[in-house]
Write an enzyme that holds these catalytic residues in place. Sequence first.
Site, PDB file in Angstrom:
ATOM      1  N   ASP A  82      40.374  25.216  26.781  1.00 58.86           N
ATOM      2  CA  ASP A  82      39.972  25.933  28.004  1.00 58.86           C
ATOM      3  C   ASP A  82      38.826  25.194  28.692  1.00 58.86           C
ATOM      4  O   ASP A  82      38.816  24.985  29.910  1.00 58.86           O
ATOM      5  CB  ASP A  82      39.552  27.354  27.607  1.00 58.86           C
ATOM      6  CG  ASP A  82      39.402  28.285  28.805  1.00 58.86           C
ATOM      7  OD1 ASP A  82      39.894  27.932  29.901  1.00 58.86           O
ATOM      8  OD2 ASP A  82      38.802  29.365  28.647  1.00 58.86           O
TER       9      ASP A  82
ATOM     10  N   ASN B 115      50.853  25.325  22.989  1.00 60.51           N
ATOM     11  CA  ASN B 115      51.779  25.123  21.872  1.00 60.51           C
ATOM     12  C   ASN B 115      51.020  24.398  20.770  1.00 60.51           C
ATOM     13  O   ASN B 115      50.583  23.261  20.960  1.00 60.51           O
ATOM     14  CB  ASN B 115      52.979  24.274  22.309  1.00 60.51           C
ATOM     15  CG  ASN B 115      53.917  25.075  23.188  1.00 60.51           C
ATOM     16  OD1 ASN B 115      54.189  26.243  22.902  1.00 60.51           O
ATOM     17  ND2 ASN B 115      54.378  24.481  24.267  1.00 60.51           N
TER      18      ASN B 115
ATOM     19  N   LYS C  58      51.227  22.450  17.648  1.00 55.75           N
ATOM     20  CA  LYS C  58      52.325  21.719  16.996  1.00 55.75           C
ATOM     21  C   LYS C  58      51.977  21.262  15.577  1.00 55.75           C
ATOM     22  O   LYS C  58      52.833  21.187  14.725  1.00 55.75           O
ATOM     23  CB  LYS C  58      52.704  20.507  17.853  1.00 55.75           C
ATOM     24  CG  LYS C  58      53.215  20.918  19.237  1.00 55.75           C
ATOM     25  CD  LYS C  58      53.282  19.758  20.183  1.00 55.75           C
ATOM     26  CE  LYS C  58      54.633  19.109  20.224  1.00 55.75           C
ATOM     27  NZ  LYS C  58      55.659  19.898  20.904  1.00 55.75           N
TER      28      LYS C  58
ATOM     29  N   ARG D 110      44.337  28.355  46.397  1.00 58.23           N
ATOM     30  CA  ARG D 110      43.213  28.560  45.457  1.00 58.23           C
ATOM     31  C   ARG D 110      43.617  28.271  44.012  1.00 58.23           C
ATOM     32  O   ARG D 110      42.821  28.422  43.100  1.00 58.23           O
ATOM     33  CB  ARG D 110      42.714  30.001  45.576  1.00 58.23           C
ATOM     34  CG  ARG D 110      42.029  30.321  46.906  1.00 58.23           C
ATOM     35  CD  ARG D 110      41.232  31.610  46.811  1.00 58.23           C
ATOM     36  NE  ARG D 110      42.046  32.794  46.723  1.00 58.23           N
ATOM     37  CZ  ARG D 110      41.963  33.702  45.761  1.00 58.23           C
ATOM     38  NH1 ARG D 110      41.087  33.545  44.776  1.00 58.23           N
ATOM     39  NH2 ARG D 110      42.730  34.773  45.751  1.00 58.23           N
ATOM     40  N   LYS D 111      44.878  27.880  43.807  1.00 60.17           N
ATOM     41  CA  LYS D 111      45.370  27.700  42.425  1.00 60.17           C
ATOM     42  C   LYS D 111      45.343  26.229  41.997  1.00 60.17           C
ATOM     43  O   LYS D 111      45.830  25.363  42.707  1.00 60.17           O
ATOM     44  CB  LYS D 111      46.812  28.231  42.307  1.00 60.17           C
ATOM     45  CG  LYS D 111      46.899  29.725  42.542  1.00 60.17           C
ATOM     46  CD  LYS D 111      48.282  30.261  42.283  1.00 60.17           C
ATOM     47  CE  LYS D 111      49.237  29.897  43.405  1.00 60.17           C
ATOM     48  NZ  LYS D 111      50.551  30.566  43.259  1.00 60.17           N
TER      49      LYS D 111
HETATM   50  C1  LIG Z   1      35.303  27.843  34.779  1.00 65.56           C
HETATM   51  C2  LIG Z   1      34.404  26.653  34.646  1.00 65.56           C
HETATM   52  C3  LIG Z   1      33.508  26.326  35.742  1.00 65.56           C
HETATM   53  C4  LIG Z   1      32.683  25.078  35.573  1.00 65.56           C
HETATM   54  C5  LIG Z   1      31.307  25.424  35.111  1.00 65.56           C
HETATM   55  C6  LIG Z   1      30.860  24.527  34.002  1.00 65.56           C
HETATM   56  C7  LIG Z   1      30.178  25.342  32.935  1.00 65.56           C
HETATM   57  C8  LIG Z   1      30.260  24.694  31.611  1.00 65.56           C
HETATM   58  C9  LIG Z   1      31.676  24.577  31.133  1.00 65.56           C
HETATM   59  C10 LIG Z   1      32.212  25.885  30.729  1.00 65.56           C
HETATM   60  C11 LIG Z   1      33.690  25.869  30.700  1.00 65.56           C
HETATM   61  C12 LIG Z   1      34.115  27.184  30.243  1.00 65.56           C
HETATM   62  C13 LIG Z   1      35.484  27.516  30.720  1.00 65.56           C
HETATM   63  C14 LIG Z   1      35.709  28.884  30.374  1.00 65.56           C
HETATM   64  C15 LIG Z   1      36.578  29.484  31.490  1.00 65.56           C
HETATM   65  C16 LIG Z   1      36.889  30.882  31.143  1.00 65.56           C
HETATM   66  O1  LIG Z   1      37.101  31.208  30.018  1.00 65.56           O
HETATM   67  S1  LIG Z   1      36.945  32.041  32.384  1.00 65.56           S
HETATM   68  C17 LIG Z   1      37.116  33.564  31.438  1.00 65.56           C
HETATM   69  C18 LIG Z   1      38.528  33.989  31.267  1.00 65.56           C
HETATM   70  N1  LIG Z   1      39.082  34.337  32.537  1.00 65.56           N
HETATM   71  C19 LIG Z   1      38.827  35.518  33.113  1.00 65.56           C
HETATM   72  O2  LIG Z   1      38.109  36.353  32.616  1.00 65.56           O
HETATM   73  C20 LIG Z   1      39.474  35.719  34.450  1.00 65.56           C
HETATM   74  C21 LIG Z   1      39.870  37.183  34.645  1.00 65.56           C
HETATM   75  N2  LIG Z   1      40.692  37.270  35.840  1.00 65.56           N
HETATM   76  C22 LIG Z   1      40.136  37.409  37.064  1.00 65.56           C
HETATM   77  O3  LIG Z   1      38.949  37.608  37.207  1.00 65.56           O
HETATM   78  C23 LIG Z   1      41.053  37.320  38.232  1.00 65.56           C
HETATM   79  O4  LIG Z   1      42.356  37.660  37.864  1.00 65.56           O
HETATM   80  C24 LIG Z   1      41.071  35.891  38.860  1.00 65.56           C
HETATM   81  C25 LIG Z   1      41.528  34.833  37.850  1.00 65.56           C
HETATM   82  C26 LIG Z   1      39.677  35.542  39.364  1.00 65.56           C
HETATM   83  C27 LIG Z   1      42.071  35.855  40.020  1.00 65.56           C
HETATM   84  O5  LIG Z   1      41.749  36.952  40.825  1.00 65.56           O
HETATM   85  P1  LIG Z   1      41.920  36.856  42.410  1.00 65.56           P
HETATM   86  O6  LIG Z   1      40.999  35.865  42.993  1.00 65.56           O
HETATM   87  O7  LIG Z   1      41.868  38.255  42.900  1.00 65.56           O
HETATM   88  O8  LIG Z   1      43.365  36.212  42.512  1.00 65.56           O
HETATM   89  P2  LIG Z   1      44.665  36.842  43.138  1.00 65.56           P
HETATM   90  O9  LIG Z   1      44.419  36.995  44.618  1.00 65.56           O
HETATM   91  O10 LIG Z   1      45.137  37.998  42.362  1.00 65.56           O
HETATM   92  O11 LIG Z   1      45.659  35.632  42.881  1.00 65.56           O
HETATM   93  C28 LIG Z   1      45.513  34.398  43.550  1.00 65.56           C
HETATM   94  C29 LIG Z   1      46.780  33.622  43.275  1.00 65.56           C
HETATM   95  O12 LIG Z   1      46.820  33.284  41.879  1.00 65.56           O
HETATM   96  C30 LIG Z   1      47.979  33.846  41.257  1.00 65.56           C
HETATM   97  N3  LIG Z   1      47.593  34.311  39.931  1.00 65.56           N
HETATM   98  C31 LIG Z   1      46.496  35.018  39.597  1.00 65.56           C
HETATM   99  N4  LIG Z   1      46.467  35.248  38.276  1.00 65.56           N
HETATM  100  C32 LIG Z   1      47.577  34.652  37.772  1.00 65.56           C
HETATM  101  C33 LIG Z   1      48.119  34.524  36.472  1.00 65.56           C
HETATM  102  N5  LIG Z   1      47.500  35.035  35.396  1.00 65.56           N
HETATM  103  N6  LIG Z   1      49.261  33.852  36.322  1.00 65.56           N
HETATM  104  C34 LIG Z   1      49.898  33.301  37.382  1.00 65.56           C
HETATM  105  N7  LIG Z   1      49.433  33.377  38.663  1.00 65.56           N
HETATM  106  C35 LIG Z   1      48.304  34.054  38.835  1.00 65.56           C
HETATM  107  C36 LIG Z   1      48.389  34.994  42.170  1.00 65.56           C
HETATM  108  O13 LIG Z   1      49.763  35.266  42.044  1.00 65.56           O
HETATM  109  C37 LIG Z   1      48.054  34.431  43.532  1.00 65.56           C
HETATM  110  O14 LIG Z   1      49.044  33.501  43.903  1.00 65.56           O
HETATM  111  P3  LIG Z   1      49.465  33.330  45.464  1.00 65.56           P
HETATM  112  O15 LIG Z   1      49.919  34.649  45.923  1.00 65.56           O
HETATM  113  O16 LIG Z   1      48.213  32.853  46.179  1.00 65.56           O
HETATM  114  O17 LIG Z   1      50.528  32.289  45.437  1.00 65.56           O
END
Ligand SMILES: CCCCCCCCCCCCCCCC(=O)SCCNC(=O)CCNC(=O)[C@H](O)C(C)(C)COP(=O)(O)OP(=O)(O)OC[C@H]1O[C@@H](n2cnc3c(N)ncnc32)[C@H](O)[C@@H]1OP(=O)(O)O
Length: 240
Positions: free
Chosen positions: A161, A183, A185, A206-207
């Site tokens: 991730d 996956n 493996k 945005r994707k």
């Molecule tokens: C991040 C690093 C920054 C860098 C800094 C450096 C810092 C040092 C390094 C740290 C690196 C750590 C990396 C950890 C990264 C995490 O672990 S992040 C934590 C885990 N993720 C989460 O908690 C996210 C939870 N989900 C959410 O908050 C929201 O669902 C999201 C992802 C922000 C999307 O929400 P939204 O902006 O309202 O999006 P929405 O309008 O529903 O969808 C936009 C588009 O995406 C599609 N879509 C949305 N979700 C999905 C899905 N699951 N599957 C397929 N399509 C999807 C929609 O269909 C839509 O497509 P279009 O209609 O535009 O074609």
Amino acid sequence: MLRSCTAGLRSLWALRGGREGVPRPSTDLQPAPRLFSAEKVIHTDCALPNPSWSKDLKLLFDQFMKKCEDGSWERLPSYRHRCAQISEDFKNYFLEQKPVKEGRLSQVRLFTRGFEDGLGFEYVIFKNNDEKRTVCLFQGGPYLQGVPGFVHGGAIAAIIDTALALCAAVPGKAIMTANLNINFKRPVPLCSVVVINSQLDKLEGRKLFVSCNVQSVDEKTVYSEATGLFIKLDPEKKSF
Ligand SMILES: CCCCCCCCCCCCCCCC(=O)SCCNC(=O)CCNC(=O)[C@H](O)C(C)(C)COP(=O)(O)OP(=O)(O)OC[C@H]1O[C@@H](n2cnc3c(N)ncnc32)[C@H](O)[C@@H]1OP(=O)(O)O
């Protein structure tokens, strides 16, 4: 082999005091200067060699540092504690979220930097902006054990991730993982070094679609393959 690795790391940690804030021994590269905030948090660049790094990891690190000399690759610094600018990028989107209490701020750590040197995630990420790819050199320490002798799948997911996120990352823009598909493996031996090659496959509004493989240093074993979808947060939405 595992026992000696663990014992070595334990004595190393004990020697160093086993605490946050114990200075890293000097390396040929100087870590970024330490900054002391009001909360007395020490910001040390963790993506630099420390004594727990194996010969393989140091060798690969040196090879990539050479590639950085002409500017085609860059080493991404990495910090244990929150980074002010990144916090700012995200703060605006999570208006309704309760902030971490002042007294606990100094305890906040990046998950993959939450362990002392050598015990958990040891890694460094190099980025090639023109080729839209990153290489993460990762050594999974003894605290990451899942099945005996091997790295926990959740730990592998976390480092994947992280590697994919930094491949997808756009400076000044906040992104989050929406989907992660892995996956598994082959199991990854504990304390071994693996190479995670990530690339940005597609950008669609945005994707950001990214993928990676996790390989052995000799490239003979593919341990995992993964795809990820990262979404640039929409400034219009402001809160989730
Ligand atoms: C991040 C690093 C920054 C860098 C800094 C450096 C810092 C040092 C390094 C740290 C690196 C750590 C990396 C950890 C990264 C995490 O672990 S992040 C934590 C885990 N993720 C989460 O908690 C996210 C939870 N989900 C959410 O908050 C929201 O669902 C999201 C992802 C922000 C999307 O929400 P939204 O902006 O309202 O999006 P929405 O309008 O529903 O969808 C936009 C588009 O995406 C599609 N879509 C949305 N979700 C999905 C899905 N699951 N599957 C397929 N399509 C999807 C929609 O269909 C839509 O497509 P279009 O209609 O535009 O074609």
